[in-house]
Design an enzyme around this catalytic site. Structure first.
Site, short mmCIF file in Angstrom:
data_model
loop_
_atom_site.label_atom_id
_atom_site.label_comp_id
_atom_site.label_asym_id
_atom_site.label_seq_id
_atom_site.Cartn_x
_atom_site.Cartn_y
_atom_site.Cartn_z
N HIS A 1 0.82 -1.20 0.00
CA HIS A 1 0.00 0.00 0.00
C HIS A 1 0.86 1.25 0.00
O HIS A 1 1.44 1.65 1.02
CB HIS A 1 -0.93 -0.01 1.22
CG HIS A 1 -1.79 1.20 1.32
ND1 HIS A 1 -2.17 1.75 2.52
CD2 HIS A 1 -2.35 1.99 0.35
CE1 HIS A 1 -2.92 2.82 2.29
NE2 HIS A 1 -3.03 2.98 0.98
N ASN B 1 -4.96 4.05 7.25
CA ASN B 1 -6.37 4.35 7.04
C ASN B 1 -7.25 3.95 8.22
O ASN B 1 -8.34 4.50 8.39
CB ASN B 1 -6.86 3.69 5.75
CG ASN B 1 -6.42 4.47 4.53
OD1 ASN B 1 -6.09 5.64 4.62
ND2 ASN B 1 -6.37 3.81 3.39
#
Length: 316
Positions: free
Chosen positions: A165, A215
């Site tokens: 990511h 996140n």
């Protein structure tokens, strides 16, 4: 103190001639990237700049053309700032090959999927991808929230599947979250960790829980900012100004949401809400409404701000 593996990864740079290099775990020579959007083009930019031949795939010829133009603009900015020579820019651009057929990945050593944050879309992509891969090819997903274990199970190589990511914008942000699924092999993890270092990034390991680390923390904050707007506690401008000046954030949470994309924010919150079954992760109804209206942020011209004029104007 850096370990031997990290020192090796930093000193043995890619030659840029397309030849594979031994990282100690897997031969990483060519990098495939699926998706020519903001994330995919950013990954292509840093990969080519680091000396790797890149195969960038998208179904849209227009998206590919726009991605190549954006990458070149990024390199030109680096040249103007003295961080890249003109010869290095030309060489990096020459390493990028665009395609619309997954057969281009047959000689790639790792393929990074950077498509939309939708689990079914990603699984369909992997279904089409795996017949076009060599048996040793690693598959990495740039997902920001979806289970790596579930995605890996939809392929023929869960041991050689991993989460990678990148943060947005990729050329600027230093972090890469690396996420192992339950079946991910140690050699796969080490190879991707070393690749991240070679790309000039700082890798951190995250467990395979909904939304991982960044996140899991960031999106609930953004969602709470939307609730603050929804409940009338403050206006768009007041909320962003308060967080920039009161918490020293470089960008207000609503401005940041527009930058990320409100559809992506909603998708991540839905993954958190479904995966953790806690009401504190319920997406704000106002966020849902904006997405339903197609007001997705900067990329759509409107979100919490209207970007169609000379300067952004709050929409509430």
């Amino acid at each position: 103190m850096p370990n031997r593996r990290t020192l090796f990864a930093q000193s043995d740079r890619s030659s840029g001639d397309g030849s594979a290099e031994q990282t100690g775990n897997a031969m990483i020579g060519k990098i495939g990237i699926i998706g020519a959007g903001q994330m995919g083009s950013g990954i292509a930019q840093v990969s080519a700049q680091a000396g790797y031949p890149v195969r960038l795939l998208d179904m849209s010829e227009e998206s590919l053309k726009r991605a190549v133009e954006n990458i070149d603009r990024g390199y030109q900015r680096l040249v103007a700032r003295g961080k890249l020579t003109e010869d290095e820019r030309t060489a990096a651009m020459a390493r990028i090959e665009t395609a619309r057929d997954m057969a281009v990945f047959r000689d790639c050593d790792v393929v990074i999927e950077a498509a939309t944050e939708n689990e079914q879309v990603k699984k369909e992509i992997f279904k089409a991808l795996v017949p076009n891969l060599g048996p040793a090819t690693i598959v990495a997903s740039n997902t920001s929230s979806i289970s790596i274990t579930r995605l890996a199970a939809s392929t023929d190589r869960p041991g050689r599947f991993i989460g990678m990511h990148f943060m947005n914008p990729v050329p600027v942000m230093q972090l890469v979250e690396i996420i192992r699924g339950i079946a991910t092999e140690e050699a796969t993890y080490q190879s991707i960790r070393e690749l991240s270092v070679r790309l000039g990034k700082q890798p951190v390991a995250a467990e395979d829980f909904p939304a991982f680390i960044v996140n899991r923390i960031l999106l609930p904050m953004i969602n709470e900012a939307v609730y603050t707007l929804y409940e009338g506690v403050g206006s768009v401008e007041a909320i962003d100004t308060a967080m920039k000046l009161g918490a020293n954030h470089p960008m207000g949470p609503l401005e940041l949401a527009d930058f990320i994309g409100l559809d992506t924010c909603l998708a991540v919150m839905q993954v958190l809400y479904d995966g953790l079954a806690d009401s504190k992760y319920r997406p704000c109804p106002l966020l849902v409404k904006y997405v339903e209206a197609g007001w997705l942020g900067r990329k759509a011209g409107r979100g919490f701000y209207d970007y169609r004029g000379e300067k952004p104007v709050p929409t509430r």
